[in-house]
Scaffold this motif. Structure first.
Motif, PDB file in Angstrom:
ATOM      1  N   ASP A 296      -3.873 -23.502   6.555  1.00  0.00           N
ATOM      2  CA  ASP A 296      -4.461 -22.701   7.621  1.00  0.00           C
ATOM      3  C   ASP A 296      -3.358 -21.905   8.326  1.00  0.00           C
ATOM      4  OD1 ASP A 296      -6.276 -21.639   9.302  1.00  0.00           O
ATOM      5  OD2 ASP A 296      -6.493 -23.410  10.583  1.00  0.00           O
ATOM      6  N   GLY A 297      -3.617 -20.637   8.575  1.00  0.00           N
ATOM      7  CA  GLY A 297      -2.636 -19.804   9.269  1.00  0.00           C
ATOM      8  C   GLY A 297      -1.652 -19.101   8.366  1.00  0.00           C
ATOM      9  N   GLN A 298      -1.752 -19.321   7.060  1.00  0.00           N
ATOM     10  CA  GLN A 298      -0.857 -18.644   6.121  1.00  0.00           C
ATOM     11  C   GLN A 298      -1.176 -17.157   6.099  1.00  0.00           C
ATOM     12  OE1 GLN A 298       1.468 -20.333   4.512  1.00  0.00           O
ATOM     13  NE2 GLN A 298       2.273 -18.831   3.071  1.00  0.00           N
ATOM     14  N   LYS A 299      -0.167 -16.315   6.307  1.00  0.00           N
ATOM     15  CA  LYS A 299      -0.376 -14.877   6.382  1.00  0.00           C
ATOM     16  C   LYS A 299       0.145 -14.184   5.132  1.00  0.00           C
ATOM     17  CE  LYS A 299       0.096 -14.904  11.425  1.00  0.00           C
ATOM     18  NZ  LYS A 299       0.774 -14.291  12.593  1.00  0.00           N
ATOM     19  N   THR A 300      -0.602 -13.207   4.666  1.00  0.00           N
ATOM     20  CA  THR A 300      -0.193 -12.449   3.481  1.00  0.00           C
ATOM     21  C   THR A 300       0.714 -11.301   3.893  1.00  0.00           C
ATOM     22  OG1 THR A 300      -2.288 -12.940   2.366  1.00  0.00           O
ATOM     23  CG2 THR A 300      -1.015 -11.073   1.534  1.00  0.00           C
ATOM     24  N   PRO A 301       1.914 -11.207   3.312  1.00  0.00           N
ATOM     25  CA  PRO A 301       2.778 -10.050   3.598  1.00  0.00           C
ATOM     26  C   PRO A 301       2.107  -8.781   3.066  1.00  0.00           C
ATOM     27  CG  PRO A 301       4.006 -11.830   2.538  1.00  0.00           C
ATOM     28  CD  PRO A 301       2.561 -12.175   2.409  1.00  0.00           C
ATOM     29  N   LEU A 302       2.011  -7.764   3.919  1.00  0.00           N
ATOM     30  CA  LEU A 302       1.337  -6.519   3.561  1.00  0.00           C
ATOM     31  C   LEU A 302       2.171  -5.337   4.041  1.00  0.00           C
ATOM     32  CD1 LEU A 302      -1.064  -4.801   2.617  1.00  0.00           C
ATOM     33  CD2 LEU A 302      -2.213  -5.337   4.772  1.00  0.00           C
ATOM     34  N   ALA A 303       2.714  -4.582   3.084  1.00  0.00           N
ATOM     35  CA  ALA A 303       3.549  -3.423   3.426  1.00  0.00           C
ATOM     36  C   ALA A 303       2.723  -2.149   3.352  1.00  0.00           C
ATOM     37  CB  ALA A 303       4.739  -3.332   2.478  1.00  0.00           C
ATOM     38  N   PHE A 304       2.878  -1.307   4.362  1.00  0.00           N
ATOM     39  CA  PHE A 304       2.166  -0.030   4.434  1.00  0.00           C
ATOM     40  C   PHE A 304       3.165   1.097   4.608  1.00  0.00           C
ATOM     41  CE2 PHE A 304       0.089   3.110   7.423  1.00  0.00           C
ATOM     42  CZ  PHE A 304      -0.647   3.754   6.438  1.00  0.00           C
ATOM     43  N   VAL A 305       3.071   2.101   3.731  1.00  0.00           N
ATOM     44  CA  VAL A 305       3.951   3.269   3.843  1.00  0.00           C
ATOM     45  C   VAL A 305       3.291   4.283   4.767  1.00  0.00           C
ATOM     46  CG1 VAL A 305       5.196   5.074   2.622  1.00  0.00           C
ATOM     47  CG2 VAL A 305       4.832   2.857   1.514  1.00  0.00           C
TER      48      VAL A 305
ATOM     49  N   HIS B 205       0.868  -1.187   0.000  1.00  0.00           N
ATOM     50  CA  HIS B 205       0.000   0.000   0.000  1.00  0.00           C
ATOM     51  C   HIS B 205       0.901   1.231   0.000  1.00  0.00           C
ATOM     52  CE1 HIS B 205      -2.522   3.244   1.540  1.00  0.00           C
ATOM     53  NE2 HIS B 205      -3.604   2.524   1.277  1.00  0.00           N
ATOM     54  N   ALA B 206       0.993   1.864  -1.166  1.00  0.00           N
ATOM     55  CA  ALA B 206       1.800   3.085  -1.299  1.00  0.00           C
ATOM     56  C   ALA B 206       0.917   4.228  -1.794  1.00  0.00           C
ATOM     57  CB  ALA B 206       2.958   2.847  -2.260  1.00  0.00           C
ATOM     58  N   VAL B 207      -0.361   4.168  -1.407  1.00  0.00           N
ATOM     59  CA  VAL B 207      -1.310   5.210  -1.780  1.00  0.00           C
ATOM     60  C   VAL B 207      -1.216   6.333  -0.748  1.00  0.00           C
ATOM     61  CG1 VAL B 207      -3.725   5.732  -2.277  1.00  0.00           C
ATOM     62  CG2 VAL B 207      -2.859   3.416  -2.649  1.00  0.00           C
ATOM     63  N   GLY B 208      -1.126   7.550  -1.218  1.00  0.00           N
ATOM     64  CA  GLY B 208      -1.069   8.639  -0.254  1.00  0.00           C
ATOM     65  C   GLY B 208      -0.926   9.990  -0.925  1.00  0.00           C
TER      66      GLY B 208
ATOM     67  N   ILE C 289       5.268  -2.229   8.406  1.00  0.00           N
ATOM     68  CA  ILE C 289       4.910  -0.808   8.459  1.00  0.00           C
ATOM     69  C   ILE C 289       6.185   0.021   8.387  1.00  0.00           C
ATOM     70  CG2 ILE C 289       3.780   0.989   9.815  1.00  0.00           C
ATOM     71  CD1 ILE C 289       2.234  -1.329  11.232  1.00  0.00           C
ATOM     72  N   VAL C 290       6.430   0.635   7.248  1.00  0.00           N
ATOM     73  CA  VAL C 290       7.618   1.476   7.120  1.00  0.00           C
ATOM     74  C   VAL C 290       7.252   2.909   7.472  1.00  0.00           C
ATOM     75  CG1 VAL C 290       8.841   0.039   5.456  1.00  0.00           C
ATOM     76  CG2 VAL C 290       7.206   1.717   4.614  1.00  0.00           C
TER      77      VAL C 290
END
Length: 294
Positions: A166-175, A103-106, A225-226
């Protein structure tokens, strides 16, 4: 057991076995498909470049849905999609096919700030805000909440559980931004409450609301979270004069000012954070610099 019933049981077992083998194979493979929301932006386009360079299948999502730099061979390999991340249906379609999300929307100045015209100067992508939709709440909170809602629904889908485990997590980066951490540093609260303009307080509120939602979504995502301070590159003349001031202030120990970061370093850190399963939570400039070296 009759022949017909035995046949049905056999077919069912075969299907389950086949799906299990596929799931095992995919579980052992690294994420291959990455969706970058805000892919045409200053940070997002740099992230897209690096992902393509590493061999990922990249979908770049933005209102424009077109390569922002047609002379760039790496960006020409991105699947550019026109989509409105404030619309849940648009987001769901893209999230369904992604192994990881950025997510690099801003935007720095929203339509309620009265300063939206400055975005064409300070924005690396020279974006022009929508006169009705471009509020901090819509652009930051709503877009990310749509992504999280879609990922949560995806994680509960029985077929995805069988496919990915089950339990697999999606990597999600947020600026996010360094100033979102002001409450955690000395004098940060004072700076925000007494000196920060109203538009900045609203900007930070939207970032923190997203960070809080990410913190309670770790059952199905691995949040990266960067928190960059000023983001710069040699061609971004509007911030270059301020960079030494911020870096000097940080070097002498001003607690509420973080060292600045080059956009290339930030993009490298985001990609490394997606790839490294041990990386989760807030990443300040120190962690981002280390990640970028990987």
């Amino acid at each position: 057991m009759g022949l017909k019933k035995a046949h049905v049981v056999g077919v069912t077992f075969g299907v389950v076995l086949l799906l299990s083998l596929v799931a095992c194979a995919e579980a052992l493979a690294p994420p291959q498909k990455v969706a970058v929301f805000g892919g045409t932006g200053y940070v997002g386009s740099q992230v897209c470049e690096r992902l393509v360079q590493k061999g990922y299948q990249v979908t770049g999502v933005s209102r424009r849905g077109a390569n922002p730099r047609t002379d760039n061979d790496l960006l020409e390999q991105v699947n550019w999609v026109s989509g409105d991340a404030t619309k849940a249906d648009d987001v769901e379609k893209i999230v369904q096919d992604a192994d990881a999300i950025v997510h690099a929307v801003g935007l720095l100045f929203d339509v309620d700030s009265g300063l939206q015209g400055l975005n064409t100067i300070v924005s690396g992508s020279k974006s022009i805000p929508d006169p009705e939709q471009s509020t901090y709440d819509n652009i930051t909170r709503k877009t990310m909440f749509n992504i999280l809602d879609a990922l949560e629904a995806k994680s509960k889908n029985p077929m995805n559980i069988l496919k990915k485990g089950d339990g697999q997590k999606t990597p999600l980066a947020f600026v996010s931004c360094a100033e979102a951490g002001w409450p955690d540093v000395k004098f940060g609260d004072f700076i925000e409450e007494k000196l920060a303009p109203e538009w900045l307080r609203k900007y930070l509120l939207a970032k923190r609301v997203v960070e809080d939602r990410l913190a309670i979504s770790t059952a199905f995502v691995r949040p990266v979270i960067v928190r960059p301070s000023l983001i710069w590159s040699w061609d971004k003349l509007d911030v270059l004069p301020i960079i030494p001031v911020f870096n000097l202030a940080n070097a002498v120990g001003v607690p509420f000012i973080d060292k600045t970061i080059r956009v290339e370093t930030l993009a490298d850190a985001i990609v490394a954070g997606l790839e490294d399963e041990s990386v989760t939570g807030v990443q300040r400039f120190m962690q981002m610099e280390e990640l970028a070296k990987k």
